[in-house]
Design an enzyme around this catalytic site. Structure first.
Site, PDB file in Angstrom:
ATOM      1  N   TYR A  27      65.249  75.881  55.596  1.00 27.55           N
ATOM      2  CA  TYR A  27      64.992  76.213  54.262  1.00 27.55           C
ATOM      3  C   TYR A  27      63.668  75.591  53.927  1.00 27.55           C
ATOM      4  O   TYR A  27      62.655  75.980  53.561  1.00 27.55           O
ATOM      5  CB  TYR A  27      65.891  75.818  53.306  1.00 27.55           C
ATOM      6  CG  TYR A  27      65.514  75.921  51.920  1.00 27.55           C
ATOM      7  CD1 TYR A  27      65.476  76.884  51.227  1.00 27.55           C
ATOM      8  CD2 TYR A  27      65.329  74.435  51.246  1.00 27.55           C
ATOM      9  CE1 TYR A  27      64.932  77.263  50.001  1.00 27.55           C
ATOM     10  CE2 TYR A  27      64.747  74.733  50.027  1.00 27.55           C
ATOM     11  CZ  TYR A  27      64.658  75.931  49.391  1.00 27.55           C
ATOM     12  OH  TYR A  27      64.055  76.112  47.920  1.00 27.55           O
ATOM     13  N   PHE A  44      43.020  64.922  51.680  1.00 27.74           N
ATOM     14  CA  PHE A  44      43.820  65.935  51.309  1.00 27.74           C
ATOM     15  C   PHE A  44      45.476  65.795  51.697  1.00 27.74           C
ATOM     16  O   PHE A  44      46.359  65.763  51.216  1.00 27.74           O
ATOM     17  CB  PHE A  44      43.489  67.358  51.343  1.00 27.74           C
ATOM     18  CG  PHE A  44      44.282  68.498  51.086  1.00 27.74           C
ATOM     19  CD1 PHE A  44      44.242  68.998  49.909  1.00 27.74           C
ATOM     20  CD2 PHE A  44      44.871  68.849  52.107  1.00 27.74           C
ATOM     21  CE1 PHE A  44      45.158  69.915  49.526  1.00 27.74           C
ATOM     22  CE2 PHE A  44      45.883  69.834  51.739  1.00 27.74           C
ATOM     23  CZ  PHE A  44      45.844  70.403  50.465  1.00 27.74           C
ATOM     24  N   ARG A  72      64.753  63.178  45.752  1.00 26.24           N
ATOM     25  CA  ARG A  72      64.229  62.471  44.590  1.00 26.24           C
ATOM     26  C   ARG A  72      64.877  63.429  43.359  1.00 26.24           C
ATOM     27  O   ARG A  72      65.090  62.855  42.484  1.00 26.24           O
ATOM     28  CB  ARG A  72      62.749  62.492  44.550  1.00 26.24           C
ATOM     29  CG  ARG A  72      62.294  61.821  43.295  1.00 26.24           C
ATOM     30  CD  ARG A  72      60.749  62.115  42.888  1.00 26.24           C
ATOM     31  NE  ARG A  72      60.666  63.620  42.710  1.00 26.24           N
ATOM     32  CZ  ARG A  72      59.576  64.279  42.835  1.00 26.24           C
ATOM     33  NH1 ARG A  72      58.599  63.495  42.817  1.00 26.24           N
ATOM     34  NH2 ARG A  72      59.667  65.633  42.608  1.00 26.24           N
ATOM     35  N   ARG A 115      70.568  73.899  40.391  1.00 27.30           N
ATOM     36  CA  ARG A 115      70.508  74.187  41.891  1.00 27.30           C
ATOM     37  C   ARG A 115      70.908  73.199  42.711  1.00 27.30           C
ATOM     38  O   ARG A 115      71.106  71.949  42.373  1.00 27.30           O
ATOM     39  CB  ARG A 115      68.840  74.170  41.666  1.00 27.30           C
ATOM     40  CG  ARG A 115      68.287  75.255  40.787  1.00 27.30           C
ATOM     41  CD  ARG A 115      66.625  75.283  40.980  1.00 27.30           C
ATOM     42  NE  ARG A 115      66.094  76.134  40.105  1.00 27.30           N
ATOM     43  CZ  ARG A 115      65.290  75.659  39.071  1.00 27.30           C
ATOM     44  NH1 ARG A 115      65.028  74.474  38.914  1.00 27.30           N
ATOM     45  NH2 ARG A 115      64.634  76.542  38.677  1.00 27.30           N
TER      46      ARG A 115
END
Length: 411
Positions: A171, A288, A218, A228
């Protein structure tokens, strides 16, 4: 006040001042919006409205890569908004996810039935898709391919729960590992990074999995409140009959054991993160990639063995986030940060924790990959007298418009 939360961390106060007085521009330079088309300016406006994590670092990328990554993010944000919207019936949502990549080439396509907070990226999708079609072919191919694969993966998991740890990896691959793979291909396509960065899908996948697992860990309570469930059943079923039981005070000990097991599983990706970052050569690409990763390990350290995960929101301090942003600009500093937070987690490992041995093993491996962090050259004693002055004078600094650190905090 953010500064009050950092009173016990003098280096954070110093960096908050540096950041507030313009230090952010050394990491996050200002964009030239005047040179952009109206639709591209709108895309960057949507980026800043929808991203808690990546808006700042995307806008700091060099050259045409910046626009490619901005559009990539918005396309996937639109796709993710469809997946997240619990009001869309499955019979409509599944084909939307499977076909979403094709909408990139349909100038008029938009979706106006979403009730999600980020629905503007669906309602005004033509603005995003026109800028997608303005990108070079090498970028369009990557974005379309990743969008196709991600949409199919999301559709697969709509009708089933994340059961095993293997399925958790699968997933997370669909929703984040593919992002890491796509970004890596964009880096190489821009020629700012070597071709091997885009070809090594295993390391790129680990970059995404580390961030996604951190967010899932978290966000336990928020996800539960919204109906969910992303914690894998193989993990939580060892400690509770139902996932929601972990939030009950009487199950705290079991909840912490499950939490620590998942944090340990996420930490196993860190050696790959170190290997990936060590290959990067362009400074803007390095920033980044590195900044979200160090934010993630700081967040995992804050979450480890922390009851607050089941009671509210766990976030790192703004001063902590700013310090990480300003420090994580080279490989030595990143390795030092990783070592620091690995040591923090190590100090919290309980002798009675069921995952203790596995946690110690993965932390040992991480520390072997990273050198010991150099001692801070500025003694806390030297700045303690300035802390009161800092707290009093902070209010006189310009407080308008939160900077990128506000987005980066807490991922």
């Amino acid at each position: 006040m953010d500064i009050l939360k950092s009173l016990g961390h003098p280096e954070e106060i110093i960096n908050l001042f540096k950041y507030k007085l313009g230090g952010c521009r050394s990491v996050m330079p200002k964009l030239d919006y005047d040179s952009m088309s109206e639709t591209l300016r709108t895309c960057y406006a949507y980026l800043n409205q929808t991203s808690r994590s990546f808006a700042a670092v995307i806008q700091a990328l060099d050259g045409e890569l910046r626009h490619a990554v901005c559009i990539f993010y918005l396309v996937l944000r639109a796709l993710d908004t469809v997946e997240d919207d619990m009001t869309i019936p499955l019979e409509k949502k599944v084909p939307l996810l499977n076909d979403f990549h094709s909408f990139l080439y349909q100038p008029e396509w938009c979706f106006t039935e979403s009730r999600e907070k980020d629905r503007q990226v669906l309602e005004d999708f033509p603005t995003i898709s026109v800028e997608f079609r303005n990108l070079g072919q090498e970028y369009r191919e990557v974005i379309s391919d990743i969008c196709h694969r991600m949409g199919s993966g999301m559709a697969e998991f709509l009708e089933k729960k994340v059961a095993s740890m293997k399925e958790w990896d699968k997933y997370c691959h669909y929703v984040a590992g593919l992002v890491g793979i796509g970004l890596s291909r964009l880096f190489s396509a821009s020629q700012l990074e070597d071709p091997e960065v885009g070809m090594d899908t295993e390391l790129a996948n680990s970059m995404g999995l580390f961030l996604q697992k951190t967010n899932i860990i978290r966000d336990y309570l928020e996800d539960q409140q919204q109906g969910r469930a992303f914690w894998p059943q193989e993990a939580w079923s060892q400690f509770a009959c139902r996932l929601e039981d972990l939030a009950q005070p009487q199950h705290l000990s079991s909840a912490l054991s499950c939490l620590n097991l998942l944090v340990t599983d996420a930490l196993r990706h860190v050696p790959d993160v170190i290997a990936y970052l060590s290959r990067l050569r362009n400074q803007s690409v390095f920033n980044f990639c590195a900044i979200p990763q160090v934010m993630a390990i700081a967040t995992l350290s804050a979450c480890y063995n922390n009851p607050q995960v089941f009671q509210g929101v766990v976030k790192i301090r703004k001063g902590q986030a700013v310090t990480l942003m300003m420090q994580a600009t080279n490989m030595a500093a990143v390795q030092g940060i990783i070592t620091q937070y690995s040591q923090e987690i190590l100090q919290k490992v309980s002798v009675s924790d069921p995952s203790r041995e596995e946690t110690l093993s993965v932390l040992k491996l991480i520390c072997e990959k990273s050198p010991t962090r150099a001692a801070n050259l500025i003694s806390p004693v030297c700045v303690s007298a300035a802390m009161l002055l800092a707290a009093l004078s902070w209010q006189y600094l310009n407080p308008t418009a939160p900077g990128p650190a506000a987005d980066m905090q807490g991922h």
